[in-house]
Design an enzyme around this catalytic site. Structure first.
Site, PDB file in Angstrom:
ATOM      1  N   ARG A 125      27.241  23.809  49.062  1.00 25.55           N
ATOM      2  CA  ARG A 125      27.218  24.779  49.416  1.00 25.55           C
ATOM      3  C   ARG A 125      28.113  24.967  50.281  1.00 25.55           C
ATOM      4  NH1 ARG A 125      23.525  25.626  52.450  1.00 25.55           N
ATOM      5  NH2 ARG A 125      21.616  24.438  51.491  1.00 25.55           N
TER       6      ARG A 125
ATOM      7  N   TYR B 277      35.820  51.586  46.955  1.00 28.42           N
ATOM      8  CA  TYR B 277      34.526  51.420  45.724  1.00 28.42           C
ATOM      9  C   TYR B 277      32.305  51.494  46.404  1.00 28.42           C
ATOM     10  CZ  TYR B 277      30.991  48.575  42.721  1.00 28.42           C
ATOM     11  OH  TYR B 277      30.035  47.626  41.660  1.00 28.42           O
TER      12      TYR B 277
ATOM     13  N   ASP C 179      40.854  46.315  51.782  1.00 33.41           N
ATOM     14  CA  ASP C 179      40.367  45.547  50.310  1.00 33.41           C
ATOM     15  C   ASP C 179      41.341  45.582  49.371  1.00 33.41           C
ATOM     16  OD1 ASP C 179      39.656  45.242  48.065  1.00 33.41           O
ATOM     17  OD2 ASP C 179      37.584  46.114  48.558  1.00 33.41           O
TER      18      ASP C 179
ATOM     19  N   LYS D 135      38.164  40.938  39.105  1.00 35.18           N
ATOM     20  CA  LYS D 135      39.562  42.028  38.771  1.00 35.18           C
ATOM     21  C   LYS D 135      40.791  41.399  39.329  1.00 35.18           C
ATOM     22  CE  LYS D 135      35.747  45.361  39.774  1.00 35.18           C
ATOM     23  NZ  LYS D 135      34.884  44.918  40.155  1.00 35.18           N
TER      24      LYS D 135
HETATM   25  O1  P1T Z   1      31.805  44.237  41.526  1.00 32.82           O
HETATM   26  P1  P1T Z   1      31.241  42.792  43.409  1.00 32.82           P
HETATM   27  O2  P1T Z   1      33.408  41.470  42.468  1.00 32.82           O
HETATM   28  O3  P1T Z   1      31.034  42.374  43.702  1.00 32.82           O
HETATM   29  O4  P1T Z   1      32.331  43.159  43.422  1.00 32.82           O
HETATM   30  C1  P1T Z   1      32.189  44.507  44.761  1.00 32.82           C
HETATM   31  C2  P1T Z   1      33.859  45.437  44.712  1.00 32.82           C
HETATM   32  C3  P1T Z   1      34.494  45.519  45.529  1.00 32.82           C
HETATM   33  N1  P1T Z   1      36.061  46.016  46.660  1.00 32.82           N
HETATM   34  C4  P1T Z   1      36.275  47.274  44.493  1.00 32.82           C
HETATM   35  C5  P1T Z   1      37.948  47.931  45.462  1.00 32.82           C
HETATM   36  C6  P1T Z   1      35.756  47.406  44.048  1.00 32.82           C
HETATM   37  O5  P1T Z   1      36.352  47.933  43.323  1.00 32.82           O
HETATM   38  C7  P1T Z   1      34.403  46.286  43.907  1.00 32.82           C
HETATM   39  C8  P1T Z   1      33.958  46.333  42.541  1.00 32.82           C
HETATM   40  N2  P1T Z   1      34.196  47.545  41.165  1.00 32.82           N
HETATM   41  C9  P1T Z   1      33.843  48.207  40.040  1.00 32.82           C
HETATM   42  C10 P1T Z   1      33.060  46.997  39.156  1.00 32.82           C
HETATM   43  C11 P1T Z   1      34.245  48.903  40.178  1.00 32.82           C
HETATM   44  O6  P1T Z   1      34.097  49.453  38.519  1.00 32.82           O
HETATM   45  O7  P1T Z   1      35.032  49.969  40.425  1.00 32.82           O
END
Ligand code: P1T
Length: 390
Positions: A57, A110, A182, A207
């Site tokens: 961790r 998001y 972001d 992503k």
């Molecule tokens: O899903 P996660 O890995 O926790 O990430 C969240 C997140 C943060 N920032 C942006 C710009 C994002 O697009 C996302 C997650 N977005 C999707 C799952 C979506 O379909 O837009």
């Protein structure tokens, strides 16, 4: 081999940074960093952890390799890898803010990030204001004496609005406020917010960085040692770390980021142009189109426009649903950034947790469709859209 982060190109760093072969006595010279599954690390002396490793961790060799690679790609001094994008975001907020502090956030984010702000952090005394950050003066006007952080996505999700990162960073620095960007939609291949003046970059590495829709993850990249130490402390204390296997998958995925993004962008531009002249489409939003209101800013602050585009289909929400359900190559699914093409309806899917009045106010209409264009053959993608629109 010793890698000079300053002089190697992006693709070279994506492949080699953080993964130099280990030639020490007894080591095997692996070209690919091994998956260190051990949760704990034995030591010979009570006060001397072996190689700095104590417990996974706190620090794990596979995760460390990924953190170094991602830092090299964002031109950052430090990197941290988390179990999801939202885990990364939560840890940044908990590390840098205290109850009573105020956040100025882009009104287009998001849906899950807005949910985190509105339904979780607001319950612990954090105050949040949303502004249209395409207008830099609105960001400055929203800053109050207790503002500690400005949070933007550029391009934003799902309306692909851009903020002028350099101009906003001048304002945040003047007011002693931290600027978080972001960078999920463009990845460091197309945009490096730290070079433009941001203080902290966050990613959903689920992503483009992972790139294959098979690993959930998040990342934080930054230059400031004091902030890094605070976030690393909280990463360990909270425990939202990326697992060794997921670190390996992400390391494997990110090596091809440069070639993937070139193809994502080529396909996205082609589809954006195709949709722009289609009789059943009323509006296409893609920063690579000259019709995008911030096309010039996109050209100035990024080296590419990415693989996500949104468009409005003429008609009703039922027409939009019919279209989405008729596609064969595009999967009807949330998320973005994988090699396969995905399509979704933000109002009912990724942004369903955003109140309808807010969606209406910022322009997430019921017929707004978001595409994450994959790297399949463009002819197959266009034929699929054509038959579904017909
Ligand atoms: O899903 P996660 O890995 O926790 O990430 C969240 C997140 C943060 N920032 C942006 C710009 C994002 O697009 C996302 C997650 N977005 C999707 C799952 C979506 O379909 O837009």
């Amino acid at each position: 081999m010793s890698l000079n982060k300053e002089t190697f190109g992006f693709a070279t760093k994506a492949i080699h940074a953080g993964e130099e072969p280990d030639f020490r006595d007894g080591a095997t010279g692996d070209v690919v960093v091994p998956i260190h599954l051990s949760t704990t690390f034995a030591r010979k002396k009570v006060t001397e952890p072996t190689g700095g490793y104590e417990y996974t961790r706190s620090l794990n060799p596979t995760r460390k390799a990924l953190e170094e690679k991602l830092a090299a790609l964002e031109n950052a001094n430090y990197g941290l890898a988390f179990s999801s994008g939202l885990a990364a975001e939560s840890t940044v907020l908990l590390s840098l803010l205290n109850p009573g502090d105020h956040i100025v956030a882009f009104d287009d984010l998001y849906g899950g990030t807005k949910r985190l702000f509105n339904q979780v952090f607001s319950n612990f005394g954090f105050e949040i204001s949303y502004v249209d950050a395409t207008d830099t003066s609105l960001v400055e006007n929203a800053i109050k004496p207790n503002t500690k952080l400005v949070w933007i996505e550029s391009p934003s999700n799902p309306l692909l609005k851009l903020s002028d990162i350099k101009a906003i960073s001048k304002i945040t620095h003047k007011h002693g406020v931290v600027l978080v960007v972001d960078n999920t939609f463009l990845s460091p291949y197309f945009q490096k917010p730290l070079d433009l003046g941001a203080d902290v970059v966050v990613h959903s590495s689920t992503k483009y960085i992972g790139g294959h829709s098979d690993v959930l993850g998040g990342a934080v990249l930054l230059d400031d040692l004091a902030y890094y130490e605070r976030i690393q402390y909280h990463q360990n204390a909270i425990g939202a770390v990326l697992s060794p296997f997921d670190s390996y998958l992400t390391l494997r995925g990110v090596k091809t980021l440069a070639v993937r993004l070139e193809k994502h962008q080529q396909n996205a531009l082609h589809i954006a142009e195709y949709l722009s002249v289609h009789s059943k489409v009323s509006k296409v939003i893609y920063p690579g189109l000259e019709s995008h209101p911030q096309h010039e800013l996109a050209k100035a602050q990024t080296t590419g426009f990415g693989g996500v585009l949104s468009f409005e289909i003429k008609g009703t929400i039922d027409n939009a649903k019919q279209f989405l359900e008729k596609l064969n190559v595009f999967a009807l699914a949330e998320s973005l950034g994988g090699v396969e093409s995905l399509i979704e309806l933000p109002s009912l899917m990724t942004h369903a947790s955003v109140a309808k009045e807010v969606r209406d106010q910022i322009g997430i209409t019921d017929t707004l469709v978001r595409l994450s264009v994959g790297i399949e053959d463009i002819e197959d993608l266009i034929s699929d859209i054509e038959q579904a629109l017909a």
